[in-house]
Design a protein around this motif. Structure first.
Motif, PDB file in Angstrom:
ATOM      1  N   LYS A 136       0.838  -1.210   0.000  1.00 45.32           N
ATOM      2  CA  LYS A 136       0.000   0.000   0.000  1.00 45.32           C
ATOM      3  C   LYS A 136       0.871   1.258   0.000  1.00 45.32           C
ATOM      4  N   GLU A 137       1.913   1.219   0.849  1.00 45.02           N
ATOM      5  CA  GLU A 137       2.800   2.391   0.936  1.00 45.02           C
ATOM      6  C   GLU A 137       3.434   2.679  -0.428  1.00 45.02           C
ATOM      7  N   ILE A 157       0.921   4.246  -2.662  1.00 45.94           N
ATOM      8  CA  ILE A 157       0.731   5.676  -2.346  1.00 45.94           C
ATOM      9  C   ILE A 157       1.872   6.486  -2.964  1.00 45.94           C
ATOM     10  N   LEU A 206       1.660   9.367  -5.905  1.00 38.34           N
ATOM     11  CA  LEU A 206       2.081  10.741  -5.642  1.00 38.34           C
ATOM     12  C   LEU A 206       3.228  11.184  -6.548  1.00 38.34           C
ATOM     13  N   GLY A 207       3.593  10.316  -7.490  1.00 35.75           N
ATOM     14  CA  GLY A 207       4.562  10.744  -8.491  1.00 35.75           C
ATOM     15  C   GLY A 207       5.916  10.070  -8.432  1.00 35.75           C
ATOM     16  N   ARG A 245      12.773   5.898  -8.954  1.00 36.05           N
ATOM     17  CA  ARG A 245      12.809   6.339  -7.548  1.00 36.05           C
ATOM     18  C   ARG A 245      12.505   5.176  -6.612  1.00 36.05           C
ATOM     19  N   SER A 299       2.609  13.421 -10.701  1.00 37.75           N
ATOM     20  CA  SER A 299       3.193  14.292  -9.676  1.00 37.75           C
ATOM     21  C   SER A 299       2.825  15.762  -9.901  1.00 37.75           C
ATOM     22  N   PHE A 327      -4.699  13.386  -5.520  1.00 38.87           N
ATOM     23  CA  PHE A 327      -5.620  12.298  -5.182  1.00 38.87           C
ATOM     24  C   PHE A 327      -6.100  12.398  -3.734  1.00 38.87           C
ATOM     25  N   PHE A 386      -8.313   9.793  -1.190  1.00 39.13           N
ATOM     26  CA  PHE A 386      -8.892   8.450  -1.155  1.00 39.13           C
ATOM     27  C   PHE A 386      -9.828   8.283   0.041  1.00 39.13           C
ATOM     28  N   LYS A 400      -5.119   6.911   2.778  1.00 37.11           N
ATOM     29  CA  LYS A 400      -3.847   6.478   2.204  1.00 37.11           C
ATOM     30  C   LYS A 400      -2.681   7.351   2.670  1.00 37.11           C
ATOM     31  N   LEU A 401      -2.579   7.505   3.988  1.00 36.20           N
ATOM     32  CA  LEU A 401      -1.417   8.195   4.552  1.00 36.20           C
ATOM     33  C   LEU A 401      -0.391   7.134   4.947  1.00 36.20           C
ATOM     34  N   ILE A 402       0.881   7.467   4.837  1.00 39.38           N
ATOM     35  CA  ILE A 402       1.918   6.511   5.221  1.00 39.38           C
ATOM     36  C   ILE A 402       2.047   6.550   6.748  1.00 39.38           C
ATOM     37  N   GLU A 424       4.893  15.440   6.986  1.00 33.70           N
ATOM     38  CA  GLU A 424       5.736  14.686   6.041  1.00 33.70           C
ATOM     39  C   GLU A 424       4.883  14.004   4.969  1.00 33.70           C
ATOM     40  N   LEU A 466       5.003  14.833   0.793  1.00 38.37           N
ATOM     41  CA  LEU A 466       5.614  13.759  -0.006  1.00 38.37           C
ATOM     42  C   LEU A 466       5.565  14.015  -1.521  1.00 38.37           C
ATOM     43  N   PRO A 467       4.456  14.528  -2.084  1.00 37.66           N
ATOM     44  CA  PRO A 467       4.462  14.785  -3.539  1.00 37.66           C
ATOM     45  C   PRO A 467       5.559  15.769  -3.945  1.00 37.66           C
ATOM     46  N   PHE A 495       8.424  16.015  -2.479  1.00 37.54           N
ATOM     47  CA  PHE A 495       9.680  15.249  -2.439  1.00 37.54           C
ATOM     48  C   PHE A 495       9.943  14.636  -3.816  1.00 37.54           C
ATOM     49  N   ARG A 548       9.633  22.647   1.001  1.00 37.68           N
ATOM     50  CA  ARG A 548       8.562  21.669   1.232  1.00 37.68           C
ATOM     51  C   ARG A 548       7.898  21.922   2.579  1.00 37.68           C
ATOM     52  N   ARG A 568      -2.376  17.228   1.127  1.00 34.19           N
ATOM     53  CA  ARG A 568      -1.356  16.553   0.313  1.00 34.19           C
ATOM     54  C   ARG A 568      -1.720  16.636  -1.179  1.00 34.19           C
TER      55      ARG A 568
END
Lengths: 422, 239
Positions: free
Chosen positions: A319-320, A323, A327-328, A333, B82, B87, B89, B93-95, B102, B106-107, B109, B118, B154
């Motif tokens: 899942k990570e 994500i 996000l690109g 990468r 990017s 998006f 969800f 869908k957070l890490i 952070e 992330l996008p 980054f 950032r 995000r």
């Protein structure tokens, strides 16, 4: 591609520390593997250093030759003819050899390792007594602890002087008594002590050396009626000359000088320290290689462990990764991240193993330096070249370990990854 | 402007394929707020994924501001992802091991924006969401509404041209859903296109336009108030 800036380092640390127990356990295999390499290679080097130190009584390019009896009839001579060398043969050999730097005649009272009763005052002991020349020290290095070794003037003037080993001093002289200028009696002949030495090395040969007495070769012939007879030759092979080649060439020269059949296998005996050194060097190189090989196999097992953990981790992080892709994050990468994580974990573990291994070697070395007894073991160490080699192996293995999980991660489609639970 | 022409998409199955999108023709103008509705399996999430370049399509054409998006490599698709969409969800869908700030940044980054920049932009965006005091909180320390705000922040941090939201209120209570929709409405007010996949009629009612899918086909497309109520055969179902 694998450049590491602060952001990437933070990313790597975050991934590794979020499951510290797993990171520790997977790193343990690699750390242990590298620790084992350092310890085994260092221990092999310690053994090598110890053995070489014990061999220090002899110079690496020294060679010794002696005569026996013939086994093949030649030029009208019967087989079984006893052979002897004299000082003229030595001079002839010196003049004709292309392989030797130095030829020292040597003779021992009572023959090879024949001990003789030596007396000083009321003390007496049985010691080796040898006739030697001034340059003998170049073949058999020794530490002169007081006085001097024999010199050319002693030989020219046929002086009745001697240089005694440290054990001879201990036995024949009282504690604290200065032996220099004192006389010792050898087979009824008085010799003045001009020097005391301790042998180099610690092996049995060195112990025997400490119980030896050297007198001028010329004096020896006169005093013990051996005249110009030479017991054996102590020689130095020229730098860069192969020991085996020098040995064969020298034997052939002596054979031609003494009219011995060139193929006679028994007439001339020869022993080469250089050959022993070469054999020892080969043995230790083999030991180092085996240590490195088995250590690398242990390391490989650790790296495979990390690969396995990373594969499990990729599955859990589907899942990570989805994500990140949404996000690109480009495939490169993701590839860089997974290989970077594997490299980070592997190198971190490897460096810990390296530091612990070197630390342990240093501790053992410190203990031995402080007087600890480890027999034939001295200065366990690992050289920088070996460390670099090991690190290169580790780096290669780490990249290898990261490729499979990275490929697995890349195979995950973003949309499928986003559907994953967890 | 997003323009889909005859988009078809099927998933491979053992012994055949399952068609999910069957010739979708759709144009969405910049600044619209569109709801995509339909029953489960109608193809609405697949359509959103195709729009966001998270998934490819088998045939048809897709233009994004006049640029053809068909046949993109994964690297090119990632670049577009990017920059062009943001998006949101249903399950946020957070890490999990990254803090709110952070996660939000992330996008950027992946756009290789410097760290300091950032952080600055993340704090500004969280501030707009009324979440600036939650930047250092892990997702597990946030409520559902707060997580979704971080997720919206995000999505917005790269200043996208379109927000693609898949059931953004599906995991929230009605009060929080209302707040999230207000935020999305505000976002749309700034000129950003917002496309929301939803089951909920009241969520769709807050959009300008509603598209209803059934069995991979658009069966209705009109102003939100004008789209018909669900029918007995499932077409137009909103559950």
């Amino acid at each position: 591609m694998m450049g590491l800036d602060r952001d990437r380092l933070i990313e790597l640390v975050q991934v590794v520390v979020r499951n510290p127990l797993r990171a520790f356990l997977s790193a343990l295999g690699v750390g242990w593997g590298l620790f084992m390499i350092i310890i085994t290679v260092g221990a092999a080097r310690g053994l090598e250093n110890g053995v070489k130190a014990d061999m220090g009584n002899d110079v690496a390019n020294s060679m010794f030759a002696w005569t026996m009896s013939t086994s093949i009839p030649y030029k009208g001579y019967q087989r079984g003819r006893g052979l002897e060398l004299d000082i003229d043969d030595v001079k002839w050999l010196e003049a004709n050899t292309q392989h030797l730097d130095l030829v020292c005649p040597e003779i021992q009272l009572g023959g090879w390792q024949g001990t003789n009763n030596v007396i000083h005052g009321k003390q007496s002991g049985a010691f080796d007594v040898s006739g030697a020349i001034a340059r003998y020290q170049e073949v058999k290095p020794m530490n002169i602890t007081s006085g001097r070794f024999l010199n050319q003037a002693d030989l020219d003037a046929e002086r009745k002087v001697c240089v005694i080993g440290s054990r001879v001093q201990d036995i024949l002289f009282e504690f604290g008594e200065n032996p220099l200028g004192e006389t010792v009696q050898i087979q009824g002949v008085l010799f003045r002590v001009v020097g005391v030495y301790t042998p180099k090395g610690n092996d049995e040969d060195a112990q025997n050396e400490a119980e030896s007495i050297y007198i001028p070769f010329t004096t020896f012939g006169k005093a013990f009626n051996t005249r110009d007879r030479v017991g054996w030759l102590s020689m130095l092979i020229k730098d860069g000359v192969d020991a085996e080649e020098a040995e064969e060439a020298t034997k052939q020269l002596i054979k031609s000088r003494l009219s011995v059949h060139p193929d006679d296998p028994r007439a001339i005996g020869c022993w080469s320290m250089a050959e022993e050194f070469q054999k020892a060097e080969l043995l230790f190189s083999g030991m180092r290689l085996i240590s490195l090989l088995f250590g690398s196999l242990a390391l490989l097992a650790g790296v495979i462990g990390i690969t396995n953990i990373m594969l499990i981790s990729i599955k859990e992080r589907t899942k990570e990764l989805g994500i990140r892709r949404s996000l690109g994050a480009t495939p490169v990468r993701i590839l860089r991240q997974i290989i970077g994580e594997t490299l980070f974990l592997t190198l971190l573990a490897g460096l810990c193993g390296l530091v612990l291994g070197v630390g342990l070697l240093e501790a053992v070395d410190g203990y031995l330096e402080g007087g600890g007894d480890a027999g034939v073991f001295r200065h366990p160490e690992i050289d920088f070249g070996t460390v670099l080699t090991v690190l290169c192996i580790l780096l290669g293995m780490a990249i290898f370990a990261g490729i499979l999980p990275a490929i697995r991660a890349l195979a995950i489609k973003p949309v499928e990854a986003l559907r994953a639970e967890g | 402007m997003l323009n889909l022409r005859g988009i078809e998409k099927a998933y491979p199955l053992a012994g055949g394929t399952l068609p999910v999108l069957k010739g979708i023709d759709l144009t969405i103008q910049q600044g619209e707020m569109v709801a995509i509705m339909g029953s489960s399996g109608s193809g609405k999430s697949t359509l959103l994924n195709v729009l966001g370049l998270l998934d490819g399509f088998d045939s048809g054409g897709y233009d994004l501001d006049g640029v053809d998006m068909s046949g993109l490599s994964e690297k090119q698709a990632a670049r577009y992802r990017s920059q062009f969409p943001g998006f949101v969800f249903q399950s946020f869908k957070l890490i999990a091991f990254k803090k709110g700030g952070e996660n939000e940044a992330l996008p950027l980054f992946y756009q290789k924006v410097p760290r300091r920049e950032r952080q600055k932009r993340a704090m500004e965006m969280l501030g707009k969401m009324g979440m600036d005091d939650r930047a250092d909180h892990l997702p597990s320390e946030l409520s559902g509404g707060q997580k979704q705000r971080v997720a919206i922040a995000r999505a917005l941090i790269t200043e996208p041209r379109v927000i693609l939201a898949d059931e953004p209120t599906g995991a929230l209570d009605s009060s929080t859903s209302h707040e999230v929709m207000s935020v999305l409405r505000e976002v749309n007010g700034s000129g950003i296109t917002v496309i929301i996949v939803t089951h909920e009629a009241d969520i769709a009612a807050k959009c300008d336009r509603t598209i209803r899918l059934h069995d991979g086909v658009i069966i209705e497309d009109g102003r939100s108030g004008e789209v018909v109520e669900p029918t007995a055969n499932g077409a137009g179902s909103t559950d």
